[in-house]
Motif scaffolding. Structure first.
Motif, PDB file in Angstrom:
ATOM      1  N   ASP A 185       0.821  -1.222   0.000  1.00  0.00           N
ATOM      2  CA  ASP A 185       0.000   0.000   0.000  1.00  0.00           C
ATOM      3  C   ASP A 185       0.850   1.264   0.000  1.00  0.00           C
ATOM      4  O   ASP A 185       0.400   2.311  -0.457  1.00  0.00           O
ATOM      5  CB  ASP A 185      -0.950   0.014   1.196  1.00  0.00           C
ATOM      6  N   SER A 186       2.080   1.178   0.498  1.00  0.00           N
ATOM      7  CA  SER A 186       2.952   2.354   0.561  1.00  0.00           C
ATOM      8  C   SER A 186       3.785   2.540  -0.709  1.00  0.00           C
ATOM      9  O   SER A 186       4.455   3.567  -0.857  1.00  0.00           O
ATOM     10  CB  SER A 186       3.878   2.260   1.773  1.00  0.00           C
ATOM     11  N   LEU A 187       3.762   1.568  -1.602  1.00  0.00           N
ATOM     12  CA  LEU A 187       4.591   1.634  -2.813  1.00  0.00           C
ATOM     13  C   LEU A 187       3.960   2.536  -3.870  1.00  0.00           C
ATOM     14  O   LEU A 187       2.729   2.638  -3.960  1.00  0.00           O
ATOM     15  CB  LEU A 187       4.767   0.229  -3.409  1.00  0.00           C
ATOM     16  N   ASP A 188       4.812   3.149  -4.691  1.00  0.00           N
ATOM     17  CA  ASP A 188       4.285   3.901  -5.832  1.00  0.00           C
ATOM     18  C   ASP A 188       3.965   2.899  -6.951  1.00  0.00           C
ATOM     19  O   ASP A 188       4.234   1.699  -6.812  1.00  0.00           O
ATOM     20  CB  ASP A 188       5.260   4.998  -6.274  1.00  0.00           C
ATOM     21  N   GLU A 189       3.405   3.367  -8.037  1.00  0.00           N
ATOM     22  CA  GLU A 189       2.971   2.464  -9.114  1.00  0.00           C
ATOM     23  C   GLU A 189       4.122   1.672  -9.726  1.00  0.00           C
ATOM     24  O   GLU A 189       3.974   0.488 -10.024  1.00  0.00           O
ATOM     25  CB  GLU A 189       2.208   3.242 -10.193  1.00  0.00           C
ATOM     26  N   ALA A 190       5.264   2.298  -9.907  1.00  0.00           N
ATOM     27  CA  ALA A 190       6.425   1.590 -10.465  1.00  0.00           C
ATOM     28  C   ALA A 190       6.894   0.489  -9.514  1.00  0.00           C
ATOM     29  O   ALA A 190       7.217  -0.623  -9.943  1.00  0.00           O
ATOM     30  CB  ALA A 190       7.560   2.563 -10.754  1.00  0.00           C
ATOM     31  N   GLN A 191       6.921   0.792  -8.220  1.00  0.00           N
ATOM     32  CA  GLN A 191       7.323  -0.211  -7.232  1.00  0.00           C
ATOM     33  C   GLN A 191       6.314  -1.363  -7.183  1.00  0.00           C
ATOM     34  O   GLN A 191       6.697  -2.527  -7.053  1.00  0.00           O
ATOM     35  CB  GLN A 191       7.451   0.425  -5.851  1.00  0.00           C
ATOM     36  N   LYS A 192       5.035  -1.040  -7.278  1.00  0.00           N
ATOM     37  CA  LYS A 192       4.006  -2.093  -7.276  1.00  0.00           C
ATOM     38  C   LYS A 192       4.185  -3.019  -8.470  1.00  0.00           C
ATOM     39  O   LYS A 192       4.045  -4.242  -8.341  1.00  0.00           O
ATOM     40  CB  LYS A 192       2.607  -1.473  -7.277  1.00  0.00           C
ATOM     41  N   ARG A 193       4.470  -2.447  -9.624  1.00  0.00           N
ATOM     42  CA  ARG A 193       4.690  -3.256 -10.819  1.00  0.00           C
ATOM     43  C   ARG A 193       5.903  -4.161 -10.608  1.00  0.00           C
ATOM     44  O   ARG A 193       5.863  -5.355 -10.894  1.00  0.00           O
ATOM     45  CB  ARG A 193       4.866  -2.342 -12.036  1.00  0.00           C
ATOM     46  N   ARG A 194       7.002  -3.586 -10.102  1.00  0.00           N
ATOM     47  CA  ARG A 194       8.208  -4.391  -9.851  1.00  0.00           C
ATOM     48  C   ARG A 194       7.960  -5.451  -8.788  1.00  0.00           C
ATOM     49  O   ARG A 194       8.469  -6.572  -8.891  1.00  0.00           O
ATOM     50  CB  ARG A 194       9.384  -3.481  -9.459  1.00  0.00           C
ATOM     51  N   PHE A 195       7.191  -5.107  -7.758  1.00  0.00           N
ATOM     52  CA  PHE A 195       6.875  -6.077  -6.703  1.00  0.00           C
ATOM     53  C   PHE A 195       6.194  -7.301  -7.315  1.00  0.00           C
ATOM     54  O   PHE A 195       6.585  -8.436  -7.040  1.00  0.00           O
ATOM     55  CB  PHE A 195       5.960  -5.431  -5.655  1.00  0.00           C
TER      56      PHE A 195
END
Length: 167
Positions: free
Chosen positions: A130-140
């Motif tokens: 929930d704290s990640l930005d969109e790029a981080q969410k995609r990488r996650f």
């Protein structure tokens, strides 16, 4: 700097096909999978966890949510290794005499355990995610899927196969 290079190298290594010559030692023909020791499993878990964290490039504020995710991933890896060893030991004695029902029961037990583990990972990862930005969410999502493909082609962090016939 060295830490980041090591993590990046681990991330790249995790994306390479496992059929490469690095894993030349093969299990018996009926399994078609490399043999990994407990040390090997621990080393791969360390590399996978480090690769996920490095790939996310967490901010200091996000770092506080990382320990729960790391613990969940490590717990899953340990539980999966224990289940694999248990099933492998059982299969030594009954492999030739195993019935379809015994196979279904073993698979059901493994899937139930994986369902519980997957839910625990989801709960542990939610605050971080929930704290990640969109790029981080995609990488996650990409990295978690990539590291889930363990050395036995089963999915250590939530995939479909359990037991030596699939791992």
């Amino acid at each position: 700097m060295k830490k980041h290079l090591l993590a990046a190298a681990a991330a790249v290594a995790l994306t390479l096909p496992l059929s490469a010559g690095v894993f030349a030692q093969q299990a018996p023909a009926e399994h078609h999978h490399p043999q990994f020791s407990a040390e090997d499993h621990a080393a791969f878990t360390d590399a996978k966890v480090a690769a996920l964290k490095a790939g996310l490039k967490l901010t200091p504020a996000q770092e506080k949510n990382w320990p729960a995710v790391e613990t969940a991933l490590r717990d899953i890896a340990k539980a999966r290794a224990a289940r694999f060893a248990e099933v492998k030991d059982k299969m030594k004695d009954i492999h030739e005499h195993r019935s379809v029902i015994e196979g279904l029961q073993l698979r059901s037990k493994g899937l139930a355990a994986r369902a519980v583990e997957t839910e625990k990972l989801a709960e542990a990862a939610k605050p971080l995610f929930d704290s990640l930005d969109e790029a981080q969410k995609r990488r996650f999502a990409i990295l978690l899927h990539t590291i889930a493909k363990g050395p036995h082609h089963g999915h250590e962090f939530g995939g479909p196969h359990e037991g030596p016939e699939h791992d």
